[in-house]
Write a protein that holds these residues in place. Structure first.
Motif, PDB file in Angstrom:
ATOM      1  N   VAL A  29      41.993  46.710  45.451  1.00 24.69           N
ATOM      2  CA  VAL A  29      41.713  46.488  43.943  1.00 24.69           C
ATOM      3  C   VAL A  29      43.690  45.937  43.607  1.00 24.69           C
ATOM      4  N   MET A  30      44.443  46.941  44.163  1.00 23.43           N
ATOM      5  CA  MET A  30      45.241  45.659  43.827  1.00 23.43           C
ATOM      6  C   MET A  30      45.591  44.556  44.178  1.00 23.43           C
ATOM      7  N   GLU A  31      45.373  43.838  45.791  1.00 22.36           N
ATOM      8  CA  GLU A  31      45.360  42.800  45.977  1.00 22.36           C
ATOM      9  C   GLU A  31      44.418  41.665  45.099  1.00 22.36           C
ATOM     10  N   ARG A  32      43.024  41.815  44.127  1.00 25.35           N
ATOM     11  CA  ARG A  32      42.642  41.491  42.738  1.00 25.35           C
ATOM     12  C   ARG A  32      43.486  40.952  42.255  1.00 25.35           C
ATOM     13  N   ILE A  33      44.166  42.198  41.884  1.00 24.86           N
ATOM     14  CA  ILE A  33      45.161  42.155  40.086  1.00 24.86           C
ATOM     15  C   ILE A  33      46.416  40.880  40.956  1.00 24.86           C
ATOM     16  N   LEU A  50      46.094  38.609  43.084  1.00 26.20           N
ATOM     17  CA  LEU A  50      45.709  37.533  43.019  1.00 26.20           C
ATOM     18  C   LEU A  50      46.031  36.565  41.774  1.00 26.20           C
ATOM     19  N   VAL A  51      45.041  37.769  40.884  1.00 26.14           N
ATOM     20  CA  VAL A  51      45.157  36.579  39.430  1.00 26.14           C
ATOM     21  C   VAL A  51      47.168  36.477  38.714  1.00 26.14           C
ATOM     22  N   LEU A  52      47.673  37.252  39.012  1.00 24.84           N
ATOM     23  CA  LEU A  52      48.627  37.372  38.954  1.00 24.84           C
ATOM     24  C   LEU A  52      49.302  35.478  39.188  1.00 24.84           C
ATOM     25  N   ILE A  55      36.925  35.111  41.612  1.00 25.99           N
ATOM     26  CA  ILE A  55      38.792  34.924  40.919  1.00 25.99           C
ATOM     27  C   ILE A  55      39.680  33.691  40.130  1.00 25.99           C
ATOM     28  N   ARG A  56      39.486  32.862  41.667  1.00 25.44           N
ATOM     29  CA  ARG A  56      39.612  31.712  41.394  1.00 25.44           C
ATOM     30  C   ARG A  56      39.097  30.547  40.739  1.00 25.44           C
ATOM     31  N   TYR A  57      38.278  30.643  41.131  1.00 27.33           N
ATOM     32  CA  TYR A  57      37.288  30.292  39.677  1.00 27.33           C
ATOM     33  C   TYR A  57      37.047  30.463  38.771  1.00 27.33           C
ATOM     34  N   THR A 103      50.992  41.074  28.690  1.00 25.67           N
ATOM     35  CA  THR A 103      51.733  41.326  29.470  1.00 25.67           C
ATOM     36  C   THR A 103      51.257  41.105  31.158  1.00 25.67           C
ATOM     37  N   GLU A 104      52.440  41.190  32.143  1.00 27.76           N
ATOM     38  CA  GLU A 104      52.445  41.003  33.298  1.00 27.76           C
ATOM     39  C   GLU A 104      52.218  41.710  34.167  1.00 27.76           C
ATOM     40  N   GLU A 105      52.018  43.653  34.535  1.00 28.41           N
ATOM     41  CA  GLU A 105      52.072  44.399  34.384  1.00 28.41           C
ATOM     42  C   GLU A 105      50.999  44.552  36.327  1.00 28.41           C
TER      43      GLU A 105
END
Length: 399
Positions: A280-284, A286-288, A359-361, A300-302
Motif C-alpha cells: 500500500v505504501m508503495e502505491r501511495i 507512486l501517486v505522490l 495508478i499511472r492511467y 494535503t500531501e501526507e
C-alpha cells in the motif's frame, strides 16, 4: 447514491450501469476481502453458528467475541471492546466515558459519527474547535481546566475526506501540559494498513495511552464487520460494555462477520502482514511522485491512501467526476454536506487492488482533465460556474 451492477466483484473494478470502471473509491486499502482466510472464516462461522446468534449480548454473547477481542488485544496492546459499528461504538462509549463535571471539544472536521455521539451528552458543554489548530486548543483547554474536571478532545486519527493525520506530537505536548486533557480518537481509516499489526496511526505513535481511547474500524481495510474500542484499562472496557447503550440494546455482530474478523485479526498478527502494508505504501508513494511530475495538487500531501483534489464549487466537481468516468475511472465526488459549500472536490483512494498501470492511467487522466477544466473555465468554453454541467454525451468506456 448509485448501485453497483449485480456482477462479480474482485476489487480492481466496480461495475455501474453496465460499465466496468477502475476502482479508486473504495476503502479496502489492503484488499483483504478477497483473501481465502477471511472467506473461510466467515463460512466456518456460518456452518457452526448459522447466519445469526440471536441473543442480546447483554445476556449471552457468541464465543467468537472473546476470540476476536483477545486477538485485538494482542494487535493493539490495549483492552479491546467490539461494537456493531464505529458509529455505535461512539454512541456507546462517549456518554459513559464523559462524566458530570467534564467538558468536550470536537475538532470541526472530525467524522460525522463522532459529532452525532457528542450530541448525546446532555448538559455537558460541547464546543467545536478549528481543525488541527494547536494554539487555539491550548488556550481553550487552559480556560476550561479552571472550571471542569476533565476536558475531552474528540478528533480523528486519519481524516477520511482530505487524508490528513492528527498532529500527534503537538497533541502529546498538550497532554503533558494539561493533565485534565483526555483524547477520544476515531482512527477508522488508518486501521490495518498502518502501524504494527495494523493498529493504526494513533496506537502506533502514542506510547502513553492512559488518557487515550481509540476507535478502530473492522470494516474498511480490516475487511470484516463492526468496530473496536481500544480502552486503556480492563475496568474501562467493562464499564462501557455494561453501561454503553448500544452494547445493551443493539443487535450483535453476525457470526459470519465475527468469523471473518477473527481470521483477519490472525492475519494481522502474522510476520508477513507487514508485506501487505508495504504494498500500500508503495502505491501511495507512486501517486505522490506522479502528482509532482504532472502538476496535480492535493489538499494535503501526507502519506495516506486518501487523496482530495479541490475543485472549488459543485459544477466543477461534477464536470471533473464525469470526465474521469468517460475514461473508465471511478472516483468519489464530494459535495456538501461531506465538505463545506465552496470546498467541493473529488476524493480518490488507492489500494492493493490497483496496479501500477492503473495508478499511472488515473494520474495522467486527472492531470489532463483538471487542466482542461481550468483552461476551459478561463477561456469561457466551459461555463459551469456554480451550476451543474449538462450530462455528458459520450458513453463511458472501460479502461
Amino acid at each position: 447514491m448509485q448501485t453497483a451492477d449485480d456482477a462479480a466483484y474482485a476489487g480492481r473494478h466496480v461495475q455501474v450501469d453496465g460499465v466496468e470502471l477502475l476502482n479508486f473509491g473504495g476503502c479496502s486499502y489492503l484488499g483483504l476481502e478477497q483473501r481465502t482466510e477471511l472467506r473461510d472464516g466467515a463460512i466456518a462461522a456460518i456452518r457452526r453458528y448459522g447466519t445469526q446468534f440471536s441473543f442480546s449480548r447483554a445476556y449471552v454473547q457468541s464465543p467468537l467475541y472473546q476470540q476476536l477481542e483477545a486477538a485485538l488485544d494482542a494487535m493493539t496492546g490495549g483492552f479491546a471492546l467490539v461494537a456493531p459499528s464505529t458509529t455505535l461504538a461512539h454512541i456507546a462509549a462517549l456518554p459513559v466515558l464523559v462524566q458530570p463535571g467534564d467538558a468536550v471539544l470536537v475538532d470541526l472536521l472530525t467524522h460525522a459519527s463522532v459529532h452525532v455521539a457528542s450530541g448525546l451528552l446532555g448538559s455537558t458543554p460541547v464546543t467545536s474547535v478549528p481543525h488541527n489548530d494547536i494554539d487555539r486548543l491550548d488556550h481553550k483547554i487552559a480556560r476550561l481546566a479552571n472550571k471542569y474536571r476533565r476536558i475531552w478532545l474528540l478528533l480523528d486519527g486519519l481524516y477520511s475526506m482530505h487524508g490528513d493525520f492528527a498532529p500527534l506530537e503537538p497533541l502529546r505536548a498538550l497532554m503533558q501540559k494539561h493533565p485534565a486533557l483526555h483524547l477520544y480518537m476515531d482512527d477508522a481509516h488508518a486501521t490495518s494498513w498502518l502501524g504494527k499489526h495494523g493498529r493504526g496511526w494513533v496506537l502506533d505513535n502514542l506510547s502513553e495511552r492512559d488518557r487515550v481511547v481509540v476507535a478502530l474500524s473492522l470494516n474498511k481495510a480490516f475487511s470484516a464487520g463492526g468496530s473496536a474500542l481500544i480502552l486503556p484499562t480492563a475496568q474501562a472496557r467493562a464499564t462501557v460494555r455494561r453501561c454503553g447503550g448500544p452494547m445493551l440494546f443493539s443487535g450483535p455482530v453476525p457470526p459470519p462477520m465475527l468469523g471473518a474478523a477473527v481470521a483477519s485479526a490472525e492475519l494481522h498478527l502474522r510476520p508477513e502482514f507487514s508485506d501487505l502494508q508495504r504494498d500500500v505504501m508503495e502505491r501511495i508513494d507512486l501517486v505522490l511522485a506522479l502528482a509532482e511530475q504532472l502538476g496535480v495538487h492535493f489538499v494535503t500531501e501526507e502519506r495516506s491512501p486518501i487523496f482530495f483534489v479541490h475543485c472549488g464549487h459543485l459544477g466543477a466537481m461534477v464536470h471533473l467526476t464525469r470526465a474521469l468516468r468517460t475514461r473508465g475511472i471511478y472516483v468519489s465526488p464530494c459535495p456538501f454536506p461531506s465538505v463545506p459549500t465552496g470546498q467541493e472536490g473529488i476524493r480518490f483512494t488507492v489500494s492493493r487492488h490497483n496496479t501500477e498501470e492503473d495508478i499511472r492511467y488515473l494520474m495522467e487522466a486527472l492531470s489532463i482533465e483538471n487542466r482542461k477544466l481550468h483552461e476551459g473555465q478561463e477561456s469561457g468554453t466551459i461555463a459551469i460556474e456554480h451550476g451543474l454541467p449538462p450530462d455528458p454525451i459520450e458513453t463511458p468506456v472501460a479502461s
